[in-house]
Design an enzyme around this catalytic site. Structure first.
Site, PDB file in Angstrom:
ATOM      1  N   PHE A 110     -72.045 -18.491   1.779  1.00 36.08           N
ATOM      2  CA  PHE A 110     -71.584 -18.459   0.397  1.00 36.08           C
ATOM      3  C   PHE A 110     -72.291 -19.485  -0.483  1.00 36.08           C
ATOM      4  O   PHE A 110     -72.342 -19.340  -1.709  1.00 36.08           O
ATOM      5  CB  PHE A 110     -70.068 -18.662   0.336  1.00 36.08           C
ATOM      6  CG  PHE A 110     -69.593 -20.084   0.431  1.00 36.08           C
ATOM      7  CD1 PHE A 110     -69.247 -20.800  -0.712  1.00 36.08           C
ATOM      8  CD2 PHE A 110     -69.455 -20.708   1.663  1.00 36.08           C
ATOM      9  CE1 PHE A 110     -68.790 -22.106  -0.633  1.00 36.08           C
ATOM     10  CE2 PHE A 110     -68.995 -22.010   1.750  1.00 36.08           C
ATOM     11  CZ  PHE A 110     -68.670 -22.712   0.601  1.00 36.08           C
ATOM     12  N   LYS A 111     -72.880 -20.506   0.133  1.00 35.34           N
ATOM     13  CA  LYS A 111     -73.582 -21.519  -0.653  1.00 35.34           C
ATOM     14  C   LYS A 111     -74.759 -20.921  -1.425  1.00 35.34           C
ATOM     15  O   LYS A 111     -75.194 -21.463  -2.441  1.00 35.34           O
ATOM     16  CB  LYS A 111     -74.089 -22.642   0.262  1.00 35.34           C
ATOM     17  CG  LYS A 111     -73.059 -23.200   1.242  1.00 35.34           C
ATOM     18  CD  LYS A 111     -71.917 -23.922   0.558  1.00 35.34           C
ATOM     19  CE  LYS A 111     -70.862 -24.387   1.536  1.00 35.34           C
ATOM     20  NZ  LYS A 111     -71.219 -25.545   2.321  1.00 35.34           N
TER      21      LYS A 111
END
Length: 494
Positions: A110-111
């Site tokens: 998700f980063k």
């Protein structure tokens, strides 16, 4: 829009400068002077936008000094690196449960949603702020932020990136992703210790005037790609609005219906973005904070005392193996009605004693917006197996923590509103433990695990994983946590 420090002794005139600096001079975190609003009419209009357009619309509420069309182009370029150009597709599990998949970017975590865009935000922020020096990005990572930052900033003009990770605190795939990283401007160093050791060391560098002066003499300024930097946090706000827009467009909800979000949580940036979205007007009922066995946040939400004086556990969800959740400072600041002095005092207490407590009225505010629970190792693996057996859906170990806590939340509260579970990583980044949960056993070799997981589930192995096997390992250095400064200086002299 002005940005102020949570500790009250630093202020900047715009988001560009806050992003360029990363951390406030007083050691605090930058927050917007006020929260902009997004109306239900605006959210309804988002149903007709693609993800990049949604991101630009939300971000420009904070980044007023950035040219809108320029920002939109940057968003389109960033999210073209994701499958179907979508940073946050929504998958329906059953009538009330949905999974928001945030792992379809370059590094399968998700980063990527923020770190594919941050190079533009940072370099443009420096230009708008008159900063001409070379920028050194320092990153402490529990696994995913490091690789996403390395990939996002590799070969970026005028920027160097240095990542510190706990030597034994990440998965084999995460370690391989970082230590094989390409790019002439990157460096990766393992640290003996845990993530908190890495994060504390990096924070000390950021708050040292002596180090800042030494670097400036060499034509270098510091910035951060951790969620301490508002430029990392802001893009994450978008996917909460995007999920709501997708639920609207698919007819799952009606305008103004409230939705719950369940977030696997370590450093508190991901769930804080949801809190910011709620402050901006998104109809969120509860933000559910899901922790693993390092459940310091669960106890904080239960009794109002943050106490990091506890045993540290290495778990199968290593990106959540954190005892000092940096972004919680931003939430505590809001709970205190933005009391700078009190926030500063509490952060000093945390540093000196490892704990601090909320007041009763602050605890009531906390309870109004949040629910918290944790999932231990056995429950995590059991959840992966059960969800695959029932739905044929493969969870990674972090998402499994959130899924288990989501079920506990529903059972305990009887809350019948739709639940969106944030899925933060591809299961192939943690193939050994995911395979063990589904199959009962797993080989020790990470790639054999990936192949067997593919055979067992028919989920395609992502290219980002399969190509690791032939990549050269470039970074082997392991240092003591007290040697981070010398490692930084050695890197910039190269």
């Amino acid at each position: 829009m002005k940005f102020i420090s949570t500790r009250g002794r630093s202020q900047v005139d715009c988001a560009a400068t806050a992003i360029a600096k990363g951390l406030a001079d007083d050691g605090g975190l930058f927050v917007p002077q006020s929260f902009p609003t997004i109306s239900m009419d605006d959210i309804t209009k988002m149903t007709e936008m693609d993800y990049a357009e949604r991101a630009c619309f939300v971000l420009h509420k904070y980044l007023e000094e950035y040219d809108y069309e320029d920002l939109l182009t940057a968003c389109k370029n960033s999210y073209s690196k994701f499958e179907d150009n979508d940073g946050a597709p929504l998958v329906k599990i059953d009538d009330k449960r949905f999974i928001m998949e945030l792992f379809h970017g370059p590094t399968l975590a998700f980063k990527d949603v923020a770190l594919t865009l941050l190079p533009y935000l940072l370099r443009k922020g420096c230009d708008l702020s008159g900063i001409k020096e070379e920028v050194l990005i320092l990153v402490a990572t529990s696994g995913d932020t490091g690789k996403a930052a390395l990939e996002g900033f590799k070969d970026a003009k005028g920027i160097k990136v240095m990542v510190f990770f706990p030597s034994e605190g990440v998965s084999d795939m995460q370690k391989m992703q970082m230590t094989t990283q390409e790019g002439d401007n990157v460096n990766v160093v393992a640290v003996e210790g845990n993530f908190d050791d890495c994060q504390t060391a990096v924070k000390k560098i950021f708050t040292s005037k002596e180090i800042a002066s030494d670097l400036l003499k060499k034509g270098i300024v510091l910035s951060s790609a951790n969620s301490m930097n508002f430029g990392r946090l802001a893009p994450q706000i978008t996917y909460y609005f995007s999920a709501y827009a997708d639920l609207l467009s698919s007819g799952e909800i009606k305008p103004n219906d409230k939705v719950n979000f369940v977030v696997p949580t370590g450093n508190f940036g991901n769930i804080l973005a949801g809190y910011y979205a709620k402050q901006m007007g998104l109809p969120i009922d509860k933000l559910v904070c899901a922790s693993n066995s390092n459940n310091v946040l669960t106890e904080f939400f239960a009794n109002g005392t943050y106490d990091a004086n506890r045993e540290f556990f290495k778990t199968v969800s290593p990106s959540m193996d954190i005892l000092i959740s940096s972004n919680l400072e931003r939430l505590v600041f809001e709970l205190s009605n933005r009391d700078f002095e009190l926030t500063d005092k509490r952060m000093a207490e945390l540093k000196e004693t490892g704990k601090y407590s909320l007041k009763d009225d602050e605890k009531k505010k906390l309870d109004a917006d949040f629910f918290a629970d944790y999932c231990d190792e056995e429950e995590c693996l059991q959840t992966i197996g059960e969800v695959f057996d029932e739905y044929g859906y493969v969870l990674d170990t972090h998402t499994a923590v959130a899924y288990d806590v989501a079920m506990n939340f529903i059972d305990y509260t009887k809350n019948q509103k739709p639940v969106v579970i944030l899925s933060t990583a591809s299961p192939y980044k943690f193939a050994h433990d995911v395979l063990r949960a589904i199959n009962g056993n797993a080989p020790t070799d990470a790639f054999k695990c990936a192949y067997k997981l593919n055979e067992q589930t028919a989920n395609p192995i992502p290219y980002q994983i399969s190509q690791l096997k032939t990549k050269e390992k470039r970074f082997n250095k392991v240092i003591n946590k007290n040697d981070t400064v010398s490692a930084v200086m050695e890197f910039i002299e190269q």
